[in-house]
Design a protein around this motif. Structure first.
Motif, mmCIF file in Angstrom:
data_model
loop_
_atom_site.group_PDB
_atom_site.id
_atom_site.type_symbol
_atom_site.label_atom_id
_atom_site.label_comp_id
_atom_site.label_asym_id
_atom_site.label_seq_id
_atom_site.Cartn_x
_atom_site.Cartn_y
_atom_site.Cartn_z
ATOM 1 N N ALA A 4 0.813 -1.215 0.000
ATOM 2 C CA ALA A 4 0.000 0.000 0.000
ATOM 3 C C ALA A 4 0.846 1.265 0.000
ATOM 4 O O ALA A 4 1.937 1.295 0.562
ATOM 5 C CB ALA A 4 -0.890 -0.021 1.236
ATOM 6 N N ASP A 5 0.277 2.241 -0.680
ATOM 7 C CA ASP A 5 0.914 3.564 -0.695
ATOM 8 C C ASP A 5 0.533 4.299 0.592
ATOM 9 O O ASP A 5 -0.658 4.453 0.889
ATOM 10 C CB ASP A 5 0.414 4.342 -1.920
ATOM 11 C CG ASP A 5 1.180 5.640 -2.110
ATOM 12 O OD1 ASP A 5 1.897 6.058 -1.163
ATOM 13 O OD2 ASP A 5 1.052 6.254 -3.183
ATOM 14 N N LEU A 6 1.527 4.718 1.312
ATOM 15 C CA LEU A 6 1.265 5.383 2.593
ATOM 16 C C LEU A 6 1.404 6.906 2.487
ATOM 17 O O LEU A 6 1.314 7.602 3.490
ATOM 18 C CB LEU A 6 2.231 4.862 3.674
ATOM 19 C CG LEU A 6 2.194 3.361 3.951
ATOM 20 C CD1 LEU A 6 3.294 2.976 4.927
ATOM 21 C CD2 LEU A 6 0.837 2.971 4.530
ATOM 22 N N SER A 7 1.629 7.345 1.269
ATOM 23 C CA SER A 7 1.915 8.779 1.085
ATOM 24 C C SER A 7 0.810 9.662 1.652
ATOM 25 O O SER A 7 1.081 10.727 2.198
ATOM 26 C CB SER A 7 2.111 9.098 -0.390
ATOM 27 O OG SER A 7 3.159 8.318 -0.903
ATOM 28 N N LYS A 8 -0.419 9.173 1.515
ATOM 29 C CA LYS A 8 -1.522 9.998 2.000
ATOM 30 C C LYS A 8 -1.669 9.928 3.515
ATOM 31 O O LYS A 8 -2.433 10.679 4.106
ATOM 32 C CB LYS A 8 -2.820 9.568 1.323
ATOM 33 C CG LYS A 8 -2.860 9.999 -0.129
ATOM 34 C CD LYS A 8 -4.131 9.570 -0.801
ATOM 35 C CE LYS A 8 -4.107 9.979 -2.273
ATOM 36 N NZ LYS A 8 -5.234 9.397 -3.004
ATOM 37 N N ASN A 9 -0.943 9.022 4.113
ATOM 38 C CA ASN A 9 -1.061 8.869 5.579
ATOM 39 C C ASN A 9 -0.011 9.689 6.318
ATOM 40 O O ASN A 9 0.169 9.528 7.513
ATOM 41 C CB ASN A 9 -0.889 7.401 5.976
ATOM 42 C CG ASN A 9 -1.940 6.516 5.342
ATOM 43 O OD1 ASN A 9 -2.805 7.006 4.615
ATOM 44 N ND2 ASN A 9 -1.870 5.219 5.610
ATOM 45 N N MET A 10 0.723 10.502 5.538
ATOM 46 C CA MET A 10 1.828 11.245 6.165
ATOM 47 C C MET A 10 1.345 12.605 6.648
ATOM 48 O O MET A 10 0.556 13.262 5.975
ATOM 49 C CB MET A 10 2.962 11.460 5.155
ATOM 50 C CG MET A 10 3.571 10.177 4.624
ATOM 51 S SD MET A 10 5.046 10.481 3.629
ATOM 52 C CE MET A 10 4.437 11.496 2.314
ATOM 53 N N GLN A 11 1.832 12.990 7.778
ATOM 54 C CA GLN A 11 1.592 14.363 8.249
ATOM 55 C C GLN A 11 2.713 14.760 9.225
ATOM 56 O O GLN A 11 3.290 13.910 9.912
ATOM 57 C CB GLN A 11 0.236 14.495 8.938
ATOM 58 C CG GLN A 11 0.103 13.663 10.181
ATOM 59 C CD GLN A 11 -1.157 14.032 10.989
ATOM 60 O OE1 GLN A 11 -1.690 15.117 10.835
ATOM 61 N NE2 GLN A 11 -1.607 13.131 11.832
ATOM 62 N N TYR A 12 2.988 16.051 9.217
ATOM 63 C CA TYR A 12 4.014 16.535 10.151
ATOM 64 C C TYR A 12 3.394 16.749 11.521
ATOM 65 O O TYR A 12 2.284 17.280 11.634
ATOM 66 C CB TYR A 12 4.615 17.851 9.643
ATOM 67 C CG TYR A 12 5.486 17.645 8.413
ATOM 68 C CD1 TYR A 12 6.692 16.964 8.517
ATOM 69 C CD2 TYR A 12 5.071 18.111 7.167
ATOM 70 C CE1 TYR A 12 7.483 16.758 7.389
ATOM 71 C CE2 TYR A 12 5.859 17.906 6.042
ATOM 72 C CZ TYR A 12 7.052 17.229 6.160
ATOM 73 O OH TYR A 12 7.819 17.017 5.049
ATOM 74 N N ILE A 13 4.101 16.322 12.530
ATOM 75 C CA ILE A 13 3.619 16.521 13.899
ATOM 76 C C ILE A 13 4.655 17.324 14.697
ATOM 77 O O ILE A 13 5.809 17.475 14.259
ATOM 78 C CB ILE A 13 3.326 15.178 14.615
ATOM 79 C CG1 ILE A 13 4.586 14.273 14.639
ATOM 80 C CG2 ILE A 13 2.146 14.472 13.958
ATOM 81 C CD1 ILE A 13 4.448 13.072 15.532
ATOM 82 N N HIS A 14 4.242 17.812 15.859
ATOM 83 C CA HIS A 14 5.099 18.743 16.614
ATOM 84 C C HIS A 14 5.053 18.358 18.088
ATOM 85 O O HIS A 14 4.404 19.056 18.885
ATOM 86 C CB HIS A 14 4.616 20.174 16.383
ATOM 87 C CG HIS A 14 3.970 20.339 15.037
ATOM 88 N ND1 HIS A 14 2.611 20.246 14.833
ATOM 89 C CD2 HIS A 14 4.525 20.516 13.814
ATOM 90 C CE1 HIS A 14 2.344 20.372 13.547
ATOM 91 N NE2 HIS A 14 3.489 20.536 12.904
ATOM 92 N N PRO A 15 5.700 17.255 18.421
ATOM 93 C CA PRO A 15 5.544 16.718 19.784
ATOM 94 C C PRO A 15 6.130 17.610 20.885
ATOM 95 O O PRO A 15 5.697 17.521 22.029
ATOM 96 C CB PRO A 15 6.294 15.385 19.731
ATOM 97 C CG PRO A 15 7.237 15.511 18.581
ATOM 98 C CD PRO A 15 6.592 16.404 17.612
#
Lengths: 418, 664
Positions: free
Chosen positions: B116-127
């Motif tokens: 599966a392509d995970l590209s759409k599941n990516m997001q930047y987070i700021h812990p």
């Protein structure tokens, strides 16, 4: 003059001015002591009974020094203003001393009275000169380092190594040192000119000295460098002795104290030496220039005398001419008056003639009448009365007082008999 | 089906990688495998990469997301956390505003291997700081979780634009240094692991004062770039080939390391040397060639010292990079596994041992954080403090304990002195505890506390427990925690264990009292020798009973003895055991010990000799004592040193005055 001769003469002459060498040294020492003694006290109080400072006897100890500065030694910062004041004081005193030094060096003999007279006499001029020189030093520093910064900034992107930057900085420093030396030298020659020509025009002297330095650049700078190298050798000698003796033992401390003070005495010597060498060099040119000037001045004087004589003569002529003119004017005036008088005379003569004519007529008439009467009387009385009796006639015979008549304007005038 | 493919790949991929393996037996638990094929466009400064990432879930947790460091985005714009914290400057260098100066990384595609392509599941987070504009941590939600013990393989296409050299990475002319340049997976910490109270990713944003933290793994990286470049990289060069298009591809491989960086330049001079069976490679700028021996000998000294006193250096090589000063200094003074960067400047005098100090420091990082891979974000003292401590030891051992850092123009400074000075001379040495996380030093003090204070209390610990015990501690700590991820508590546990073994209860039940003060606390240590007194002992006066009669003694007599007292004060709040050396006039000396607990303490003696002087901590074991000037007291202090400095100061003042008078 050969710079080596000037250099040698300077050294020899400095020996004749030892009191000045000592004076500079003593003043320098006193001012330095005024800060060093409080420093010693602060050091002693700061360390108190601590033994930490004993480690300093073995050489520089970062821990001891940094802990001292951070804690008890904080008070040492109080010495900063005192040090700055001492530097400023010595600067001003040096200006004062320079006048005295040069006054004595000029006469090539040491006289305390000359020294202090010169010091006071030239102080204000040298103070002005020092201010100008400081301003020039700053201008030159900016003139060197600003372009350096711009050059580095400009070529930074094209540089691949820091070597070029280091070279540029080194070159800038060398240029700055060169200009610094040059300005110091110009300042010295300006002082010589001020003293020798006793001029109050500092800027003019500065300009002339700049021209002098550049006109004899190799010699002036060569002499300066020669003395600079001598100072460097003196410093090298000090460090050589220091590396041998050191400050680690009591004996070393005592020896090094004397070595340091001899070194400082040497620096005072170098100061006089520098002045005297440069002054000797300057005087050799200055005097020859002065001779030429004198000769020229004589020629100018002669010409000026001739011109003034001519002017005087001309002036006299003009004055004579003026006088003649005046006389002529007077003559003219007199002539005019004479003419007027002549005219008047002519008129009077005319009038006189007329009067005479009239009188003649009247006389003739009178005579005729009288003759006639006389003849009549005679004729009548000749027989009766033979005495002479003159008849009264106011119009025909009067006294001078009664000669006044009035002219047509009513003014009185006298009829003269000519 | 997909799962089957993945399992096959998992079995076959490491096998394929094994074909060129370096270590026959892995040194670490190898959580991650990076198989990368990247090419550098030297014109656009862009690295195009294809990454095959294999990650193993070594926890008992089910992992539903992955987190990656995308640190080049710290240099993407002024809104990143790094740029906000730094104001665009790092180590005195500034990031430029030219189009080419910025750096970034794009993840163009991420997909499961053959899945599966995970590209759409990516997001930047700021812990760390909730800065929504920061793009240095990427979260990827998985369609299917990674089960305990399972492995996931991802294909990632990425593009990295290198910035103009800034904060360790970038390009300058034809010099390239690629650090933190690829998408690097974070560390999953299950509950109870290190400091984790519950399972989760330990993946911090990129901050001004923070470095890195990663799992151990294997890196195989094919780097393609135009010919004419000399390359250096983490690990070993396994292969190289010239491509039909005229480019060159070099294959590098590193095993049991936590990071991979590389460098390329057309100007490097490649110098090779060896220490025992370790290859030393120095890539040096031509203008710095004169410093080759300084680099090599310092690295050799560090290798020998660490190998002997801490533990064996297991890698077969170390590469030292000498970056260009112009434009490249931002990449200097940095550590990566088997690759370090130094910092030489043309014409630097030999007595200024900056080159040596930096090289030694960065090499020691091979041990502390390279192998003993503590978390540099959360406990920076564990790597920087330890490294600085060993740096002082290597420097002082190699170049002399009085002049190891500086021996120039009559000035001599030992590296240990300079390191201590960095802490005790702080304007506010109480600014923060050593336990503070790197990014939490908001009001300064990061370097002085993390590097200098930690090293200083390590010196103090060595002074208290002895060098032998200290070495045992460090050896045990290294041996136990190499290729693992210890915390401060793990180190303290080792200290307690070894001290207890060597000294029993001499220092108490454990050494926690020490760490509570120096690590967690912010107070300072300062002992003062306040007073020495020597009072004559005289016979008593008054009325005394003697043989049934009273005798009055009204004149006292000297007994020839003295009651001598030494009084010590504790000025600081830190309490450490103190030794006091007391010296009597007759030459006798007594070394006393005091637990250092009370505010003041005295030692009293009666004898025929007076006390001449006394000194707290005569062997300088308490490096933390912020003021050593008040550590001693002498009844009759020597004045020689005062005279010496009086002379020097007088001479200085005289010369300064003369100097300024030349402008008259």
């Amino acid at each position: 003059m050969n710079i080596f001769i000037a250099y040698k003469e300077g050294f020899k002459n400095t020996g004749k001015h030892l009191p000045m060498v000592f004076l500079i040294y003593i003043i320098n020492l006193i001012l330095a002591l005024s800060i060093a003694i409080p420093f010693f006290s602060l050091l002693k109080d700061g360390f108190g009974h601590s033994m930490a400072h004993e480690k300093l006897m073995q050489g520089f100890n970062y821990t001891v020094i940094s802990d001292f500065i951070k804690h008890p030694g904080k008070i040492l910062t109080a010495l900063n203003p005192a040090l700055k004041t001492a530097i400023l004081l010595f600067f001003i005193v040096s200006i004062f001393l320079t006048g005295g030094i040069l006054n004595n060096l000029r006469s090539n003999r040491y006289l305390a009275s000359d020294f202090f007279t010169g010091a006071a006499y030239y102080f204000y001029r040298f103070l002005r000169l020092s201010i100008y020189m400081i301003i020039l030093q700053l201008i030159f520093a900016v003139a060197v380092y600003l372009p350096m910064g711009l050059i580095i900034g400009g070529v930074m992107d094209s540089l691949t190594t820091e070597k070029a930057i280091i070279f540029i900085v080194e070159i800038a420093i060398i240029i700055h040192l060169f200009f610094m030396g040059l300005l110091i030298m110009i300042s010295d020659y300006t002082k010589f000119r001020i003293v020798l020509s006793d001029t109050n025009r500092v800027l003019a002297a500065l300009w002339k000295s700049t021209r002098f330095v550049f006109n004899h650049f190799l010699r002036t700078y060569g002499l300066f460098l020669l003395l600079f190298i001598s100072v460097a050798a003196w410093i090298g000698l000090y460090f050589g002795i220091k590396s041998i003796v050191g400050f680690t033992t009591t004996a070393g401390l005592i020896i090094m104290f004397f070595v340091q003070q001899i070194f400082m005495l040497g620096r005072s010597w170098f100061r006089i030496w520098l002045f005297d060498s440069q002054l000797s060099f300057f005087i050799s040119y200055y005097l020859s220039t002065q001779e030429k000037k004198k000769q020229k001045i004589k020629e100018w004087d002669k010409e000026a005398t001739e011109i003034s004589e001519k002017k005087e003569r001309k002036k006299r002529i003009v004055e004579e001419e003026k006088k003649i003119g005046k006389v002529n004017n007077e003559i003219q005036e007199v002539s005019l008056k004479f003419n007027e008088l002549n005219q008047k005379i002519a008129e009077i003569e005319k009038q006189t003639a007329e009067i005479e004519e009239k009188n003649k007529k009247q006389k003739q008439e009178f005579i005729h009448k009288q003759s006639k009467e006389e003849w009549e009387i005679i004729d009548s009385k000749s027989s009766k009365n033979k005495s002479h009796k003159q008849p009264e006639n106011k119009n025909e015979h009067s006294s001078p007082e009664n000669n006044s008549k009035k002219d047509e304007n009513g003014d009185e005038f006298f009829e003269l008999d000519f | 089906m997909k799962r089957l493919i993945i399992i096959i790949l998992i079995i076959t991929l490491p096998a394929a990688l094994k074909a060129q393996e370096i270590f026959t037996k892995p040194l670490s638990n190898r959580v991650v495998w990076y198989n990368m094929d990247v090419s550098l466009n030297t014109e656009t400064k862009i690295i195009d990469g294809v990454l095959e990432l294999t990650w193993r879930n070594i926890s008992k947790d089910t992992i539903e997301e992955l987190q990656f460091h995308t640190y080049l985005n710290a240099f993407k714009n002024t809104k990143s956390t790094f740029m906000k914290e730094s104001g665009g400057s790092h180590r005195g260098m500034k990031l430029g505003n030219n189009e080419d100066d910025w750096g970034w990384i794009d993840i163009n595609k991420m997909q499961l291997k053959e899945g599966a392509d995970l590209s759409k599941n990516m997001q930047y987070i700021h812990p760390d700081d909730n800065n929504k504009d920061d793009q240095t941590v990427l979260q990827v939600l998985l369609n299917e979780p990674v089960m305990p013990g399972d492995t996931i393989v991802l294909d990632i296409n990425f593009t990295s634009k290198l910035p103009a050299i800034f904060a360790r990475t970038g390009f300058s002319d034809n010099y390239f240094f690629a650090g933190q340049w690829f998408p690097k997976i974070g560390v999953y910490e299950p509950k109870g692991w290190r400091k984790a109270e519950e399972g989760g990713w330990n993946c911090h944003q990129f901050h001004l004062h923070s470095e890195f933290y990663a799992n151990f793994g294997v890196y195989q990286v094919d780097i393609t770039l135009p010919q004419g470049y000399t390359l250096g990289a983490t690990g070993l060069l396994m292969d190289s080939k010239i491509n039909p298009d005229g480019t060159e591809t070099l294959r590098w491989r590193a095993e049991d390391v936590i990071d991979f960086s590389w460098t390329a330049s057309q100007r490097f001079i490649d110098i090779k040397d060896t220490w025992e069976d370790v290859d030393i490679r120095l890539l040096i700028q031509p203008e710095h060639k004169g410093m080759r021996e300084r680099y090599i000998s310092s690295v050799k000294a560090a290798l020998a010292y660490m190998d002997q006193n801490v533990g064996e250096y297991p890698y077969s090589n170390i590469t030292v990079i000498d970056p260009p000063v112009i434009g490249g200094m931002g990449s200097g003074g940095m550590e990566y596994p088997t690759l370090i960067t130094g910092g030489g400047i043309w014409g630097l005098p030999k007595g200024l041992r900056q080159v040596e100090m930096v090289s030694i420091h960065e090499f020691i990082h091979q041990y502390f954080m390279g192998m003993v891979a503590s978390n540099e974000f959360e406990e920076p003292w564990l790597d920087e403090g330890f490294t600085t401590y060993y740096q002082t030891r290597v420097m002082d051992h190699t170049y002399g304990d009085k002049s190891s850092l500086l021996d120039f123009a009559g000035l001599r400074i030992a590296d240990s002195e300079s390191t201590r000075g960095g802490y005790v001379n702080m304007v506010n040495p109480k600014i923060a505890p050593n336990t503070r996380a790197a990014w939490e030093f908001e009001h300064g003090g990061y370097s002085s506390i993390t590097y200098n204070k930690a090293a200083t209390w390590l010196m103090t610990l060595e002074g208290i427990i002895g060098k032998e015990t200290m070495d045992k501690i460090m050896q045990t700590y290294f041996e136990r925690w190499k290729f693992r991820h210890p915390t401060g508590k793990d180190f303290i546990a080792v200290v307690n264990e070894v001290v207890n073994k060597d000294h029993g209860n001499k220092f108490g039940k454990n050494m926690n009292w020490f760490f509570d003060q120096v690590l967690d606390g912010t107070e300072i240590c300062d002992y003062k020798l306040a007073k020495i007194s020597n009072d004559k002992v005289t016979t008593a006066l008054g009325v005394f009973e003697k043989q049934d009669s009273k005798k009055t003694i009204s004149v006292s007599e000297n007994t020839g003895k003295y009651n001598s007292t030494v009084v010590i004060h504790r000025l600081g709040e830190v309490k450490l055991p103190v030794e006091v050396l007391i010296h009597f006039e007759n030459g006798e000396e007594v070394l006393e010990k005091w637990d250092g607990q009370d505010r003041s303490y005295e030692f009293s003696y009666t004898g025929k000799s007076k006390i001449a002087w006394a000194e707290i901590d005569p062997e300088h074991k308490l490096a933390m004592d912020i003021n050593t000037i008040n550590n001693s007291y002498k009844i009759e202090p020597e004045k020689k040193a005062f005279w010496k400095y009086f002379e020097k100061f007088l001479f200085f003042a005289q010369n300064v005055m003369h100097f300024f008078s030349i402008f008259v």
